[in-house]
Motif scaffolding. Structure first.
Motif, PDB file in Angstrom:
ATOM      1  N   GLU A 346      34.815  36.957 -79.929  1.00 53.15           N
ATOM      2  CA  GLU A 346      36.155  36.516 -79.552  1.00 53.15           C
ATOM      3  C   GLU A 346      37.088  37.712 -79.384  1.00 53.15           C
ATOM      4  OE1 GLU A 346      37.595  33.760 -78.865  1.00 53.15           O
ATOM      5  OE2 GLU A 346      36.273  32.136 -79.489  1.00 53.15           O
ATOM      6  N   GLY A 347      37.854  37.698 -78.291  1.00 51.92           N
ATOM      7  CA  GLY A 347      38.813  38.753 -78.035  1.00 51.92           C
ATOM      8  C   GLY A 347      38.232  39.982 -77.374  1.00 51.92           C
ATOM      9  N   GLY A 348      36.913  40.001 -77.120  1.00 52.89           N
ATOM     10  CA  GLY A 348      36.268  41.161 -76.511  1.00 52.89           C
ATOM     11  C   GLY A 348      36.001  40.963 -75.038  1.00 52.89           C
ATOM     12  N   GLY A 349      35.071  41.742 -74.516  1.00 49.90           N
ATOM     13  CA  GLY A 349      34.742  41.679 -73.105  1.00 49.90           C
ATOM     14  C   GLY A 349      33.709  40.612 -72.802  1.00 49.90           C
ATOM     15  N   SER A 350      33.258  40.600 -71.558  1.00 54.01           N
ATOM     16  CA  SER A 350      32.293  39.585 -71.117  1.00 54.01           C
ATOM     17  C   SER A 350      31.412  40.169 -70.017  1.00 54.01           C
ATOM     18  CB  SER A 350      33.009  38.335 -70.601  1.00 54.01           C
ATOM     19  OG  SER A 350      33.749  38.642 -69.425  1.00 54.01           O
ATOM     20  N   ILE A 351      30.237  39.556 -69.834  1.00 51.57           N
ATOM     21  CA  ILE A 351      29.344  39.880 -68.727  1.00 51.57           C
ATOM     22  C   ILE A 351      29.019  38.582 -68.007  1.00 51.57           C
ATOM     23  CG2 ILE A 351      27.135  40.841 -68.010  1.00 51.57           C
ATOM     24  CD1 ILE A 351      27.066  42.435 -70.591  1.00 51.57           C
ATOM     25  N   THR A 352      29.506  38.445 -66.786  1.00 51.18           N
ATOM     26  CA  THR A 352      29.118  37.329 -65.931  1.00 51.18           C
ATOM     27  C   THR A 352      28.003  37.833 -65.029  1.00 51.18           C
ATOM     28  OG1 THR A 352      31.402  36.555 -65.950  1.00 51.18           O
ATOM     29  CG2 THR A 352      29.920  35.604 -64.301  1.00 51.18           C
ATOM     30  N   ALA A 353      26.849  37.195 -65.078  1.00 54.22           N
ATOM     31  CA  ALA A 353      25.659  37.721 -64.403  1.00 54.22           C
ATOM     32  C   ALA A 353      25.197  36.782 -63.298  1.00 54.22           C
ATOM     33  CB  ALA A 353      24.530  37.935 -65.413  1.00 54.22           C
ATOM     34  N   PHE A 354      24.832  37.371 -62.165  1.00 50.76           N
ATOM     35  CA  PHE A 354      24.195  36.655 -61.066  1.00 50.76           C
ATOM     36  C   PHE A 354      22.843  37.301 -60.822  1.00 50.76           C
ATOM     37  CE2 PHE A 354      28.507  35.292 -60.347  1.00 50.76           C
ATOM     38  CZ  PHE A 354      28.381  34.020 -59.796  1.00 50.76           C
ATOM     39  N   TYR A 355      21.775  36.510 -60.962  1.00 55.10           N
ATOM     40  CA  TYR A 355      20.410  36.991 -60.745  1.00 55.10           C
ATOM     41  C   TYR A 355      19.841  36.308 -59.508  1.00 55.10           C
ATOM     42  CZ  TYR A 355      20.736  38.384 -65.671  1.00 55.10           C
ATOM     43  OH  TYR A 355      21.134  38.938 -66.873  1.00 55.10           O
ATOM     44  N   THR A 356      19.320  37.094 -58.573  1.00 53.40           N
ATOM     45  CA  THR A 356      18.640  36.474 -57.443  1.00 53.40           C
ATOM     46  C   THR A 356      17.197  36.174 -57.836  1.00 53.40           C
ATOM     47  OG1 THR A 356      17.904  38.562 -56.463  1.00 53.40           O
ATOM     48  CG2 THR A 356      20.075  37.753 -55.834  1.00 53.40           C
ATOM     49  N   VAL A 357      16.720  35.027 -57.402  1.00 51.76           N
ATOM     50  CA  VAL A 357      15.363  34.577 -57.695  1.00 51.76           C
ATOM     51  C   VAL A 357      14.701  34.218 -56.367  1.00 51.76           C
ATOM     52  CG1 VAL A 357      13.925  32.931 -58.940  1.00 51.76           C
ATOM     53  CG2 VAL A 357      16.093  33.682 -59.932  1.00 51.76           C
ATOM     54  N   LEU A 358      13.616  34.913 -56.040  1.00 48.47           N
ATOM     55  CA  LEU A 358      12.915  34.664 -54.790  1.00 48.47           C
ATOM     56  C   LEU A 358      12.021  33.442 -54.942  1.00 48.47           C
ATOM     57  CD1 LEU A 358      11.861  38.305 -53.884  1.00 48.47           C
ATOM     58  CD2 LEU A 358      13.782  37.005 -52.957  1.00 48.47           C
ATOM     59  N   THR A 359      12.125  32.537 -54.015  1.00 49.51           N
ATOM     60  CA  THR A 359      11.273  31.348 -54.018  1.00 49.51           C
ATOM     61  C   THR A 359      10.286  31.494 -52.870  1.00 49.51           C
ATOM     62  OG1 THR A 359      12.956  30.216 -52.706  1.00 49.51           O
ATOM     63  CG2 THR A 359      12.978  29.849 -55.076  1.00 49.51           C
ATOM     64  N   GLU A 360       9.029  31.715 -53.190  1.00 52.56           N
ATOM     65  CA  GLU A 360       8.007  31.947 -52.171  1.00 52.56           C
ATOM     66  C   GLU A 360       7.831  30.694 -51.318  1.00 52.56           C
ATOM     67  OE1 GLU A 360       4.478  33.241 -54.049  1.00 52.56           O
ATOM     68  OE2 GLU A 360       5.408  34.972 -55.012  1.00 52.56           O
ATOM     69  N   GLY A 361       8.011  30.867 -50.014  1.00 51.08           N
ATOM     70  CA  GLY A 361       7.894  29.720 -49.120  1.00 51.08           C
ATOM     71  C   GLY A 361       8.938  28.664 -49.387  1.00 51.08           C
ATOM     72  N   ASP A 362      10.107  29.095 -49.936  1.00 46.96           N
ATOM     73  CA  ASP A 362      11.199  28.172 -50.284  1.00 46.96           C
ATOM     74  C   ASP A 362      10.745  27.110 -51.281  1.00 46.96           C
ATOM     75  OD1 ASP A 362      12.902  29.531 -48.572  1.00 46.96           O
ATOM     76  OD2 ASP A 362      12.333  28.301 -46.855  1.00 46.96           O
ATOM     77  N   ASP A 363       9.769  27.462 -52.118  1.00 45.14           N
ATOM     78  CA  ASP A 363       9.252  26.534 -53.120  1.00 45.14           C
ATOM     79  C   ASP A 363      10.083  26.675 -54.391  1.00 45.14           C
ATOM     80  OD1 ASP A 363       7.821  24.893 -54.771  1.00 45.14           O
ATOM     81  OD2 ASP A 363       6.110  26.249 -55.009  1.00 45.14           O
ATOM     82  N   GLN A 364      10.861  25.642 -54.710  1.00 41.06           N
ATOM     83  CA  GLN A 364      11.713  25.691 -55.896  1.00 41.06           C
ATOM     84  C   GLN A 364      10.923  25.513 -57.188  1.00 41.06           C
ATOM     85  OE1 GLN A 364      14.957  26.467 -55.777  1.00 41.06           O
ATOM     86  NE2 GLN A 364      14.798  26.682 -53.562  1.00 41.06           N
ATOM     87  N   GLN A 365       9.623  25.186 -57.086  1.00 41.49           N
ATOM     88  CA  GLN A 365       8.805  25.010 -58.280  1.00 41.49           C
ATOM     89  C   GLN A 365       7.939  26.241 -58.558  1.00 41.49           C
ATOM     90  OE1 GLN A 365       9.507  22.379 -60.094  1.00 41.49           O
ATOM     91  NE2 GLN A 365      10.928  21.821 -58.451  1.00 41.49           N
ATOM     92  N   ASP A 366       8.257  27.357 -57.948  1.00 44.60           N
ATOM     93  CA  ASP A 366       7.594  28.613 -58.276  1.00 44.60           C
ATOM     94  C   ASP A 366       7.749  28.873 -59.777  1.00 44.60           C
ATOM     95  OD1 ASP A 366       6.597  31.419 -57.268  1.00 44.60           O
ATOM     96  OD2 ASP A 366       8.302  31.819 -58.583  1.00 44.60           O
ATOM     97  N   PRO A 367       6.726  29.396 -60.483  1.00 42.98           N
ATOM     98  CA  PRO A 367       6.825  29.533 -61.945  1.00 42.98           C
ATOM     99  C   PRO A 367       7.999  30.389 -62.412  1.00 42.98           C
ATOM    100  CG  PRO A 367       4.870  30.649 -61.085  1.00 42.98           C
ATOM    101  CD  PRO A 367       5.398  29.800 -59.998  1.00 42.98           C
ATOM    102  N   ILE A 368       8.314  31.453 -61.690  1.00 46.39           N
ATOM    103  CA  ILE A 368       9.442  32.288 -62.075  1.00 46.39           C
ATOM    104  C   ILE A 368      10.752  31.547 -61.830  1.00 46.39           C
ATOM    105  CG2 ILE A 368      10.631  34.470 -61.686  1.00 46.39           C
ATOM    106  CD1 ILE A 368       7.950  34.687 -63.132  1.00 46.39           C
ATOM    107  N   ALA A 369      10.851  30.868 -60.691  1.00 45.49           N
ATOM    108  CA  ALA A 369      12.058  30.093 -60.403  1.00 45.49           C
ATOM    109  C   ALA A 369      12.245  28.978 -61.427  1.00 45.49           C
ATOM    110  CB  ALA A 369      11.979  29.514 -58.989  1.00 45.49           C
ATOM    111  N   ASP A 370      11.172  28.322 -61.799  1.00 49.96           N
ATOM    112  CA  ASP A 370      11.264  27.233 -62.768  1.00 49.96           C
ATOM    113  C   ASP A 370      11.671  27.754 -64.141  1.00 49.96           C
ATOM    114  OD1 ASP A 370      10.963  24.413 -63.178  1.00 49.96           O
ATOM    115  OD2 ASP A 370       9.173  24.851 -64.353  1.00 49.96           O
TER     116      ASP A 370
END
Length: 488
Positions: A346-370
């Motif tokens: 409380e009262g300190g800084g923050s890190i807002t993070a955006f991570y890109t995740v590649l979906t092979e063949g636009d497959d949203q059930q890729d193990p890394i994406a899942d």
């Protein structure tokens, strides 16, 4: 004759007087002190095996994560300060009396039995409480990093001279007690209308950007880097093409975003160790600025390349594959990296993070994406069909979600967002009927409203790369969209 002998003796120089015993004792003590200050020996091991990415060495006792120097034949790579030619490697595992090493660069010409030395610790800064262990890894952090581009080892890549950093810190930081973290309760203005209005992000939130290749991830990240209201931006380009690194820095990030940014580049031709280290170093830089009370935006492109680097290392040292070729350690490393971001106490800084995740063949059930979807605080899905239709940014608002949104926005905005998604979904389900003229207006009032509003809704979600949409303006446009339709 006697006179001649006497005369000859006068030519012999006189011997100096014998010094006192105390003088000799002092000289011996001084020499002994000098000898005791020298290193009597330097431990080293020998390489016994080189197979694929992994080297095996014996004769050394070092912890996992330590750095070593491997002796190379003359003519291989550049010599160090002492004239010896070496390559750097890291201890990635051990078995019985053997260490498993992975080099951080190519080691063409490596010979059997080459000597392996622990990396000597760098000079210790003034005021340090404890001595550094040989092989320990510390990288530069500080205000002097702003505006610079460095590699995964903290070495400058931008040709602007050495880094003027305040201090060097280890890659790993102390974990924050989850009960001590400040809650996510402040809206973060990303400058992107679709995210501000439909997928509101809070300061300290961790979001995933899910998309296949060539759908516009880098462009969207560049927009957020330029327009997000953050004190410091840390960009980690992990496993990307070398051409894209320069393009992202010069054309997408631009001078405005670069002035308050630190860019860590570990492109695809780096060793898997450096790719993993680049992700850890980016996170460590963000942690440093958060500890200084600053609000940090961390952009990492991509989390999938980080997982692939860990897969290469794990498979090379003999870890069995589990899910689609990924060993179990990959799924253990992901939350360890992601959980380091977020709000501080409380009262300190923050890190807002955006991570890109590649979906092979636009497959949203890729193990890394899942796996990433389960450990992040929301996900923004980019649609290839929208990108092909010229809809930028190609955000699929129906498939995207911000899990902290309901605690950040007022009920009026939530009602507008829900209404927007309902009408968008109704239109998408009947798109084929509408396009062929099979739907007769008047049969479904909700669909009639969705058809009438669809051009405005699409215009709301689209945004030029050089256009900034502030949070209040985005919310106002969202409300006016329905006010005009249902009351005008």
């Amino acid at each position: 004759m006697t006179d001649a002998a006497t005369e000859a003796r006068t030519d012999v120089p006189e011997l100096p007087p014998v010094p006192h015993a105390e003088h000799w004792r002092h000289a011996l003590n001084k020499a002994s002190a000098g000898i005791s200050g020298l290193d009597s020996k330097r431990s080293c091991g020998r390489l016994t095996r080189a197979a694929g990415l992994v080297l095996e060495a014996v004769g050394l006792r070092l912890p996992v994560g330590s750095d070593c120097l491997i002796e190379l034949p003359a003519g291989q790579f550049s010599a160090n300060a002492g004239g010896q030619r070496t390559a750097e490697a890291e201890v990635v595992g051990f078995g019985a009396d053997r260490l498993y090493l992975m080099p951080q660069s190519d080691v063409v010409g490596l010979l059997p039995g080459a000597r392996v030395y622990p990396l000597e610790p760098s000079p210790q800064p003034e005021g340090a409480s404890s001595p550094r262990e040989p092989g320990s890894k510390r990288l530069p952090v500080g205000e002097g990093m702003l505006g610079r581009v460095v590699d995964a080892a903290g070495r400058p890549l931008d040709g602007l001279g050495p880094i003027r950093a305040a201090q060097e810190v280890p890659l790993s930081a102390e974990q924050i007690n989850p009960l001590m973290r400040a809650p996510i309760q402040t809206v973060l203005d990303t400058g992107v209308r679709a995210i501000n209005g439909m997928l509101t992000v809070g300061r300290g939130q961790r979001m995933g950007l899910f998309a296949g290749s060539g759908v516009g991830k880098s462009v969207l990240l560049g927009m957020m880097a330029r327009y997000t209201s953050a004190d410091v931006i840390v960009v980690g380009l992990i496993g990307e093409r070398g051409r894209e690194v320069k393009e992202f820095i010069e054309h997408i990030l631009g001078p405005e975003g670069r002035a308050r940014s630190v860019v860590v580049a570990a492109p695809a031709d780096c060793s898997p160790l450096l790719r993993m280290q680049g992700a850890a170093y980016s996170t460590r830089l963000a942690e440093y600025f958060r500890d200084q009370g600053k609000h940090v935006l961390l952009i990492m492109d991509s989390l999938t390349r980080y997982a692939m680097a860990q897969r290469e290392i794990a498979l090379a040292i003999g870890e069995p594959p589990a899910t689609k070729g990924y060993p179990p350690s990959v799924f253990a490393k992901l939350p360890t990296l992601v959980e380091r971001t977020g709000n501080g106490p409380e009262g300190g800084g923050s890190i807002t993070a955006f991570y890109t995740v590649l979906t092979e063949g636009d497959d949203q059930q890729d193990p890394i994406a899942d796996s990433a979807r389960a450990i992040l605080d929301g996900h923004v899905v980019l649609s290839r069909s929208l990108a092909e239709a010229g809809h930028y940014p190609a955000i699929d608002v129906e498939a995207s979600i911000s899990r902290a949104m309901t605690a950040l926005i007022p009920p009026e905005q939530f009602s507008s967002v829900r209404r927007f998604k309902q009408l968008m979904s109704r239109y998408q389900r009947n798109r084929d009927l509408i396009s062929v003229g099979a739907y007769v207006p008047g049969n479904d009032p909700e669909l009639d409203l969705a058809i009438r509003l669809h051009p405005r809704m699409e215009a709301f979600l689209q945004q030029d790369i050089h256009e900034r949409a502030e949070y209040d303006d985005a919310v106002g446009q969202l409300h006016s969209l329905f006010d005009r339709s249902e009351y005008g």
